[in-house]
Scaffold this motif. Structure first.
Motif, PDB file in Angstrom:
ATOM      1  N   MET A   1       0.849  -1.195   0.000  1.00  0.00           N
ATOM      2  CA  MET A   1       0.000   0.000   0.000  1.00  0.00           C
ATOM      3  C   MET A   1       0.886   1.247   0.000  1.00  0.00           C
ATOM      4  N   HIS A   2       0.830   2.000  -1.084  1.00  0.00           N
ATOM      5  CA  HIS A   2       1.686   3.182  -1.198  1.00  0.00           C
ATOM      6  C   HIS A   2       0.977   4.414  -0.614  1.00  0.00           C
ATOM      7  N   ILE A   3       1.728   5.140   0.192  1.00  0.00           N
ATOM      8  CA  ILE A   3       1.145   6.269   0.927  1.00  0.00           C
ATOM      9  C   ILE A   3       1.985   7.523   0.712  1.00  0.00           C
ATOM     10  N   ASP A   4       1.305   8.609   0.404  1.00  0.00           N
ATOM     11  CA  ASP A   4       1.941   9.927   0.351  1.00  0.00           C
ATOM     12  C   ASP A   4       1.977  10.453   1.793  1.00  0.00           C
ATOM     13  N   ALA A   5       3.160  10.499   2.379  1.00  0.00           N
ATOM     14  CA  ALA A   5       3.286  10.787   3.817  1.00  0.00           C
ATOM     15  C   ALA A   5       3.235  12.273   4.158  1.00  0.00           C
ATOM     16  N   HIS A   6       3.032  13.129   3.158  1.00  0.00           N
ATOM     17  CA  HIS A   6       3.046  14.567   3.478  1.00  0.00           C
ATOM     18  C   HIS A   6       2.359  15.384   2.397  1.00  0.00           C
ATOM     19  N   GLN A   7       1.177  15.870   2.692  1.00  0.00           N
ATOM     20  CA  GLN A   7       0.508  16.790   1.759  1.00  0.00           C
ATOM     21  C   GLN A   7      -0.368  17.755   2.553  1.00  0.00           C
ATOM     22  N   HIS A   8      -0.823  18.802   1.864  1.00  0.00           N
ATOM     23  CA  HIS A   8      -1.648  19.830   2.520  1.00  0.00           C
ATOM     24  C   HIS A   8      -2.947  20.055   1.755  1.00  0.00           C
ATOM     25  N   PHE A   9      -3.927  20.554   2.475  1.00  0.00           N
ATOM     26  CA  PHE A   9      -5.160  21.053   1.850  1.00  0.00           C
ATOM     27  C   PHE A   9      -5.357  22.482   2.315  1.00  0.00           C
ATOM     28  N   TRP A  10      -5.940  23.295   1.448  1.00  0.00           N
ATOM     29  CA  TRP A  10      -6.368  24.610   1.934  1.00  0.00           C
ATOM     30  C   TRP A  10      -7.441  25.223   1.053  1.00  0.00           C
ATOM     31  N   ILE A  11      -8.182  26.142   1.685  1.00  0.00           N
ATOM     32  CA  ILE A  11      -9.069  27.054   0.974  1.00  0.00           C
ATOM     33  C   ILE A  11      -8.326  28.373   1.020  1.00  0.00           C
TER      34      ILE A  11
END
Ligand SMILES: [Zn+2]
Length: 278
Positions: A1-11
């Motif tokens: 299972m491949h996981i992106d260990a660092h991302q952001h969300f914003w408005i």
């Protein structure tokens, strides 16, 4: 299972994201789960860990809501004021949501280079273990010595270093950084994210060859069992497409055994944050 260990969300709003200057104009829009889902799927990633970008409790609650409605957001690294005398009561409420996996403070922007060692901050860090929360260390290369002093104080606390402490890829002056990383990697309770590197290179003209020496040091210092790949999306978009960064790491990994490869691409993140159990 491949996981992106660092991302952001914003408005996006200019007031709350002042660090997004004219050179980063591409980031002046909303970045939400449906945008990331497309990127994850096209790169063959199953899920991600969303990381705080503003230092507010309101953002942490919002990220947890997003994670509750998108099962593939496997964890949230949120923010609480670790220096506050009320830190325990805030953590108690937030940690009721099992998707809260860690806390981060934007230490790189603190005017005091020894911020990590301030007594009230240390007191806050000492509360994290009780709530089974990891801590994300976001610093520059100049903070590496202080970070080693900091980590040494908490042998049972799980730490992860963000973005390899932002190495000097553009200048290529690797030595001082490498020395600091080797020292810090001696602590077995510290993991490290392979993320945020292209934004430390020349955004428009970087080549994988400029990044590989830094990956070499990371693998030598941490070994393949404590490294995890992350995109730092959407910030990475100023210097790369989402897919291209993962290509760089995937192309680097065949030198490693397949078990190690799977660890870096997701297994280590799962183990570090105990994502399976959540
Ligand atoms: Zn980031």
């Amino acid at each position: 299972m491949h996981i992106d260990a660092h991302q952001h969300f914003w408005i996006y709003s200019p007031g709350e994201y002042e660090w997004i200057d004219d050179s980063m104009a591409a980031l002046r829009r909303d970045f939400l789960p449906h945008d990331l889902k497309l990127e994850l799927e096209s790169s063959g990633f199953y899920g991600s860990v969303a990381v705080q970008a503003r230092q507010t409790l309101e953002e942490t609650r919002w990220l947890l809501e997003l994670a509750d409605s998108s099962p593939w957001i496997l964890g949230v690294v949120g923010w609480v004021d670790l220096r506050s005398p009320d830190v325990r009561s805030h953590l108690k409420v937030l940690a009721q949501n099992p998707k809260l996996v860690g806390i981060r403070h934007i230490v790189q922007s603190e005017p005091d280079d020894r911020f990590l060692l301030q007594p009230d901050f240390l007191r806050g860090i000492s509360a994290l273990e009780e709530f089974d929360l990891a801590y994300d260390i976001l610093i520059y290369t100049k903070h590496l010595t202080v970070a080693a002093e900091f980590v040494q104080r908490f042998p049972r606390q799980r730490f992860v270093l963000d973005h390899l402490a932002k190495p000097p890829i553009k200048s290529g002056a690797i030595d001082l950084w490498a020395q600091g990383i080797r020292r810090l990697a001696e602590f077995p309770n510290l993991f490290c994210k392979l993320s945020g590197l292209v934004t430390e290179a020349d955004w428009l003209h970087w080549e994988p060859e400029q990044i590989i020496p830094f990956l070499d040091i990371a693998f030598e210092a941490f070994g393949p069992d404590r490294l995890m790949v992350g995109s730092d999306w959407p910030v990475c978009l100023v210097a790369t497409s989402y897919a291209r960064w993962f290509e760089v790491v995937k192309n680097y990994l065949p030198g490693q055994q397949s078990e190690c490869r799977e660890g870096v691409l997701g297994g280590n993140a799962q183990r570090f944050w105990r994502l399976n159990a959540r």
